[in-house]
Design an enzyme around this catalytic site. Structure first.
Site, mmCIF file in Angstrom:
data_model
loop_
_atom_site.group_PDB
_atom_site.id
_atom_site.type_symbol
_atom_site.label_atom_id
_atom_site.label_comp_id
_atom_site.label_asym_id
_atom_site.label_seq_id
_atom_site.Cartn_x
_atom_site.Cartn_y
_atom_site.Cartn_z
ATOM 1 N N LYS A 261 -8.896 -2.035 6.191
ATOM 2 C CA LYS A 261 -9.365 -2.024 4.511
ATOM 3 C C LYS A 261 -8.042 -3.807 4.454
ATOM 4 O O LYS A 261 -8.474 -4.847 3.772
ATOM 5 C CB LYS A 261 -9.336 -1.211 3.510
ATOM 6 C CG LYS A 261 -10.132 -0.451 4.348
ATOM 7 C CD LYS A 261 -10.976 0.762 3.101
ATOM 8 C CE LYS A 261 -9.557 1.627 3.149
ATOM 9 N NZ LYS A 261 -9.607 2.887 1.996
ATOM 10 N N SER B 143 -8.049 3.328 8.868
ATOM 11 C CA SER B 143 -8.823 3.211 7.950
ATOM 12 C C SER B 143 -7.405 2.597 6.416
ATOM 13 O O SER B 143 -8.453 1.921 5.869
ATOM 14 C CB SER B 143 -8.390 4.553 6.940
ATOM 15 O OG SER B 143 -9.243 4.994 5.752
ATOM 16 N N HIS C 101 0.880 -1.109 0.108
ATOM 17 C CA HIS C 101 0.085 0.060 0.212
ATOM 18 C C HIS C 101 1.087 1.614 -0.115
ATOM 19 O O HIS C 101 1.610 1.453 0.569
ATOM 20 C CB HIS C 101 -1.286 0.144 1.137
ATOM 21 C CG HIS C 101 -1.784 1.279 1.317
ATOM 22 N ND1 HIS C 101 -2.730 1.344 0.452
ATOM 23 C CD2 HIS C 101 -1.657 2.590 2.005
ATOM 24 C CE1 HIS C 101 -3.072 2.143 0.926
ATOM 25 N NE2 HIS C 101 -2.231 3.456 1.805
ATOM 26 N N ARG D 77 -14.660 12.054 7.812
ATOM 27 C CA ARG D 77 -13.945 13.058 8.355
ATOM 28 C C ARG D 77 -13.683 13.689 7.318
ATOM 29 O O ARG D 77 -12.852 14.654 6.895
ATOM 30 C CB ARG D 77 -12.799 11.960 7.957
ATOM 31 C CG ARG D 77 -12.690 11.363 9.300
ATOM 32 C CD ARG D 77 -11.738 9.690 9.281
ATOM 33 N NE ARG D 77 -10.559 9.785 8.863
ATOM 34 C CZ ARG D 77 -9.426 9.292 7.941
ATOM 35 N NH1 ARG D 77 -9.729 8.690 7.753
ATOM 36 N NH2 ARG D 77 -8.206 9.906 7.794
ATOM 37 N N ASP E 96 -15.722 2.039 7.388
ATOM 38 C CA ASP E 96 -14.650 2.859 7.127
ATOM 39 C C ASP E 96 -14.529 3.789 6.389
ATOM 40 O O ASP E 96 -14.329 4.744 6.107
ATOM 41 C CB ASP E 96 -13.296 2.276 6.806
ATOM 42 C CG ASP E 96 -11.777 3.234 6.270
ATOM 43 O OD1 ASP E 96 -11.634 3.960 6.872
ATOM 44 O OD2 ASP E 96 -12.349 2.505 4.616
#
Length: 452
Positions: free
Chosen positions: A210, A206, A105, A191, A184
């Site tokens: 995931k 967050s 990620h 947010r 999320d």
């Protein structure tokens, strides 16, 4: 691939167990939320029992007061429990041995196309790469937007299709299903409109809710810092990286993070189709040196985490193995890996005003220009142009002469050119004396569980 429980089973809770206002006060005053309190507030919010304005207050309290490691871990687990968790344990070798999956990620940056060459590069060593990605919001398209510039390629796969492709090809890049961490999705939107996006506990939970729900065995994080990154300061980037590594470690996922520089864009392209083209160049053994360097560094981390520390990803780029896997990955999702990519209808060249050595190339300015040309979107409903974007002809440390091309702007709508060029005004600094320029390291630090 299956879920441990249905979301309905996971979200069963007693609406009267806690008073959300009491929990908000606890966090507002710097107190610690217990695991049962966190489980309740996430389940209640997902079920609509806690109002948006109440969760907004909670998010602001977390932004201002922070969270301890165990709180963030509980919060992340509660987010995961709001939906399904994927399971890749059925992936076996021909001998029946367990195949460790690895994922990556990135916190995002300008010209960040690393996922495209990285997934097939790691997969060609027999390590399955389940890369669930998204569409971009901001400077340029996301990974799915880039890949959708390939004729025929599709992002939406069923769980069964994803598992089959992982087994047969080894890599899949596709859209995440709505069943992963639905809490999320709801909290992220809140947010965004309440000034709490910057809360590191909420950013980390967050991302990691995931990624952990995706069911990967190993995860490598690319946390970017600099003008073109969400994290502008080294301290904030390191705090985010440490928080996410801790969350992965607590969840039993082998997690490491690289802190990488994002002062200048990655590579020489920022857009969609043009980033795919550059990624293919990397897979063919060429491409910009910084894209190759980061792709290899992340691949080495993923392979090491998957139990293959002696693998040589740089060699796999040179000998064609990674390219073969790329072609199979694209074809498996309906794409034509040999197809001509879309090109923009209009282009405009921005040239250097003086001669000298390039000392700075502002990533954020390039990102804004690409967005204004149509490569990105301001709202999730907006379309992106496949051929739009910015080609860069210089990087910091390069010598230029007056009149030499600095950028080529690409778009299907000529009316977008002026504002894009305006964004690039002042994006490049040139030292007329032409002295040597020290180009900083791309990989700035590595953080693992041992560093926590």
């Amino acid at each position: 691939m299956s879920a441990e429980q249905t979301p309905a089973e996971k979200n069963s809770f007693d609406p009267q167990a806690f008073d959300v206002v009491d929990l908000i006060r606890t966090k507002r005053d710097g107190g610690r939320l217990s695991q049962s309190e966190i489980d309740w507030v996430i389940a209640a919010y997902t079920a609509g029992r806690v109002a948006d304005e109440q969760m907004s207050a909670m998010a602001m309290a977390i932004l201002l007061r922070g969270m301890r490691r165990d709180e963030i871990s509980h919060w992340t687990r509660a987010m995961i429990a709001s939906g399904e968790r994927m399971d890749f344990s059925s992936l076996k070798t021909a001998e029946g041995a367990w195949r460790r999956t690895a994922d990556k990620h990135s916190t995002g940056g300008v010209g960040d196309k690393i996922t495209l060459p990285l997934a097939p590069l790691v997969a060609c060593f027999g390590v399955p790469v389940p890369q669930l990605s998204g569409r971009g919001l901001g400077h340029t398209g996301g990974t799915l937007d880039k890949l959708e510039s390939i004729p025929g390629w599709r992002a939406a796969l069923s769980n069964e299709e994803m598992l089959t492709q992982l087994d047969e090809v080894g890599a899949v890049i596709c859209a995440a299903g709505a069943g992963l961490a639905p809490a999320d999705k709801k909290l992220y939107a809140l947010r965004d409109v309440t000034g709490t996006v910057e809360a590191i506990p909420l950013i980390a939970s967050s991302i990691m809710s995931k990624k952990i729900a995706e069911g990967t065995d190993a995860l490598v994080l690319d946390v970017k810092v600099g003008s073109g990154a969400f994290m502008k300061s080294r301290d904030d980037a390191e705090e985010l990286a440490r928080t996410m590594v801790a969350l992965g470690t607590d969840a039993g996922v082998a997690t490491t993070a690289l802190i990488t520089a994002m002062e200048a864009p990655l590579g020489l392209t920022a857009g969609n189709a043009i980033e795919v083209q550059e990624s293919v160049e990397v897979l063919a053994g060429g491409g910009p040196a910084d894209v190759v360097e980061l792709t290899v560094a992340l691949a080495q981390e993923m392979l090491t985490a998957a139990g293959m520390p002696d693998a040589d990803p740089a060699q796999a780029l040179q000998d064609g193995r990674a390219m073969d896997t790329w072609r199979r990955m694209i074809a498996a999702q309906g794409g034509d890996p040999e197809a001509t990519l879309p090109t923009a209808a209009h282009q405009h060249t921005v040239t250097a005003g003086v001669s000298g050595t390039v000392t700075r190339l502002d990533a954020m300015a390039v990102g804004i220009a690409a967005w204004r040309l149509g490569a990105g979107r301001a709202r999730k409903e907006d379309a992106v142009q496949a051929g739009a974007g910015v080609r860069m002809h210089v990087k910091p440390g390069d010598d230029v002469t007056a009149g030499q091309p600095l950028f080529t702007l690409l778009t299907d709508e000529e009316s977008r050119m002026a504002r894009a060029e305006e964004a690039l005004d002042g994006a490049v600094d040139v030292d007329a004396d032409g002295g040597p320029v020290e180009v900083g390291d791309l990989v700035l630090d590595r953080i693992s569980a041992e560093d926590l």
